[in-house]
Design an enzyme around this catalytic site. Structure first.
Site, PDB file in Angstrom:
ATOM      1  CG  LEU A  47      28.899  59.511  41.486  1.00 54.74           C
ATOM      2  CD1 LEU A  47      28.194  60.322  42.574  1.00 54.74           C
ATOM      3  CD2 LEU A  47      30.146  60.230  41.015  1.00 54.74           C
ATOM      4  CB  THR A  90      40.736  58.124  33.282  1.00 46.78           C
ATOM      5  OG1 THR A  90      42.151  57.894  33.211  1.00 46.78           O
ATOM      6  CG2 THR A  90      40.447  59.583  32.914  1.00 46.78           C
ATOM      7  N   GLY A  91      41.097  55.911  35.974  1.00 53.08           N
ATOM      8  CA  GLY A  91      41.058  54.524  36.404  1.00 53.08           C
ATOM      9  C   GLY A  91      41.844  53.551  35.549  1.00 53.08           C
ATOM     10  N   GLY A 118      45.379  33.304  35.685  1.00 56.17           N
ATOM     11  CA  GLY A 118      46.005  34.333  36.511  1.00 56.17           C
ATOM     12  C   GLY A 118      45.833  34.053  37.985  1.00 56.17           C
ATOM     13  N   GLY A 168      46.838  36.045  40.518  1.00 55.68           N
ATOM     14  CA  GLY A 168      47.013  37.250  41.316  1.00 55.68           C
ATOM     15  C   GLY A 168      45.815  37.488  42.211  1.00 55.68           C
ATOM     16  CB  ALA A 180      41.790  36.899  36.762  1.00 53.52           C
ATOM     17  CG  HIS A 182      43.758  38.564  75.402  1.00 49.28           C
ATOM     18  ND1 HIS A 182      44.459  37.694  74.608  1.00 49.28           N
ATOM     19  CD2 HIS A 182      43.108  37.805  76.326  1.00 49.28           C
ATOM     20  CE1 HIS A 182      44.271  36.462  75.043  1.00 49.28           C
ATOM     21  NE2 HIS A 182      43.441  36.498  76.092  1.00 49.28           N
TER      22      HIS A 182
END
EC number: 1.8.1.4
Length: 469
Positions: free
Chosen positions: A37, A151-152, A189, A191, A272, A453
């Site tokens: 999960l 399903t990702g 990559g 990103g 990546a 603050h």
């Protein structure tokens, strides 16, 4: 009569939150997950990388503590112990998701689910009751009044010569499981995924080079702040406007903008270049679902073209972010519970999804960049304030540390169109801008907000008062 009110296919962030919301609402819910999960985010994505990045920050602070009068010695990194910390974090949170589903009355089944059409799902089980690569030992069919597809996504592996079956080449999942901190790391990559791993391992001592085909990192960042983030990652070498042509062992060969052929040598090469919706292998092809190159097509209520079939999260291709999946799951659940829920605002508002890069330092943003706003036309105004305008930022980072906050707004209506931040706590600040954009606040409204603050979030207040209003 159906076995369940709702069947959820996929137990990632979108899937488990939808199941949980529906379960608490009294619906009979079946959640099908092939692995643990939590999906990619919890098991091999967001959470384990943040556990390691926090450890890297601790190491960085310890190394430079003398700047603050804190002197230490014999500082070292034990990768095996870091991995134990990561695993402990993941295990704890996975158990937490399981407990939450149980508390909501959701039935969780561990097996490989396939979508057979509206209201029908088949789950394959291996001998041990889970799913795997071997032949199924048994299969069971379930029916539901509604089906939610969650399903990702999967990592993109471009067909670069020499990349396939190369023991030096890993994706993000493999990078989390390396045996040791690589002396030399090449990241293909620039990103979010690439930058987070580059920042992590550079901080831990790797010699890191990022090869990016575009002229700047993180293409969706505001063009003013992206270079600031890149320069802040001073322990990472960047090769921009470079196209990888081949990988030979640990040698990444690429061509530069002027056509020159160069290479970077590495012990590990991280691929990546992004992720793509997982739309194959679970029935999308044969079920009549409308699937484009971007994923399963949905409307702003997360409905697909099939009756009582919904899709959420990465598989839609609309926003491959865990927090976007959470909201998609909640929107789908709300509209399943009440077909008129959309009239109360239970729809996806795609323009107000924040993003964050958890590098060292961080970056985050929401809404329109300056370039996007100008492309839409109108009287676009911007204001950028340095991190040094925040007392806490200076107290924790020093006056020369890189950081800034930028507001993009309409010069006529003063409505805030976007907020972009580089620096410490950027990811923790951006949620407030979500509220600003969701409620369409103006610069004048923002000036009336009281910020605690000292906090770095006061940069937003400083930007609002520096705006022309």
């Amino acid at each position: 009569m159906s076995d369940y009110d709702v069947i959820v296919l996929g137990g990632g962030p979108g899937g488990y939150i939808a199941a949980e919301r529906l379960g608490h609402a009294g619906r009979k819910v079946l959640l099908v997950e092939a692995d643990a999960l939590g999906g990619t985010c919890l098991n091999v994505g967001c959470i384990p990388t943040k556990a390691l990045l926090n450890a890297a920050k601790t190491y960085e602070h310890a190394k430079h503590g003398s700047n603050l009068g804190i002197h230490t010695s014999d500082i070292s990194v034990d990768w095996t112990e870091l991995q134990k910390w990561k695993a402990q974090t993941v295990t704890t949170l996975v158990k937490g998701v399981g407990f939450a589903e149980k508390k909501a009355g959701v039935t969780v089944v561990k097996g490989y689910g396939t979508f057979d059409g509206p209201g029908r799902v088949t789950v394959r089980f291996d001998a041990d009751g889970a799913s795997g690569s071997g032949p199924a030992q048994r299969a069971e069919s379930y029916t539901g009044d509604h089906v939610i597809l969650a399903t990702g996504s999967v990592p993109v592996m471009p067909p670069i010569p020499g990349a396939k079956d190369n023991p030096h080449v890993v994706d993000s999942t493999g990078m989390l499981a390396v045996d040791a901190i690589p002396p030399r790391l090449a990241v293909i990559g620039g990103g979010v995924i690439g930058l987070e791993f580059a920042s992590l391992f550079a901080t831990l001592g790797s010699e890191v080079t990022v090869v990016e085909m575009l002229p700047e990192i993180v293409p969706f960042m505001d063009a003013e702040l992206a270079p600031m983030l890149r320069k802040a990652l001073g322990n990472v070498a960047f090769k921009l406007s470079c196209t990888v042509t081949a990988i030979d062992g640990g040698s990444v060969k690429y061509t530069t903008a002027d056509g020159s052929a160069e290479a970077v040598e590495a012990d590990v090469v991280l691929m990546a270049v992004g992720r793509r919706p997982a739309v194959q292998g679970w029935g999308a092809e044969s079920s009549g679902l409308e699937v484009s190159g971007k994923g399963v097509a949905v409307d702003d209520r997360m409905r697909t073209n099939l009756p009582n079939v919904w899709a959420i999260g990465d598989v839609t291709g609309r926003s491959l972010l865990a927090h976007a999946a959470y909201r998609m799951g909640e929107v789908a659940a709300a509209n399943i519970l009440d077909p008129e829920a959309h009239r109360r605002g239970e729809v996806m508002r795609w323009g107000t999804i924040p993003w964050a890069v958890y590098s060292i330092p961080e970056a985050a943003g929401i809404g329109l960049t300056e370039a996007q706003a100008r492309a839409k036309g109108g009287n676009v105004q911007t204001v950028t304030v340095p991190g040094a305008m925040s007392g806490r930022f200076v107290a924790e980072n020093g006056v020369k540390a890189p950081g800034a906050a930028k507001l993009v707004y309409d010069g006529d209506t003063l409505q805030v169109l976007g907020l972009h931040v580089v620096g410490s706590y950027a990811s923790e600040m951006v949620w407030g801008a979500s509220v600003v954009l969701e409620t369409e606040l103006t610069i004048t409204d923002l000036r009336q907000v009281v910020f605690p603050h000292p906090t770095v979030s006061e940069l937003i207040r400083e930007a609002a008062w520096a705006a022309k209003a």
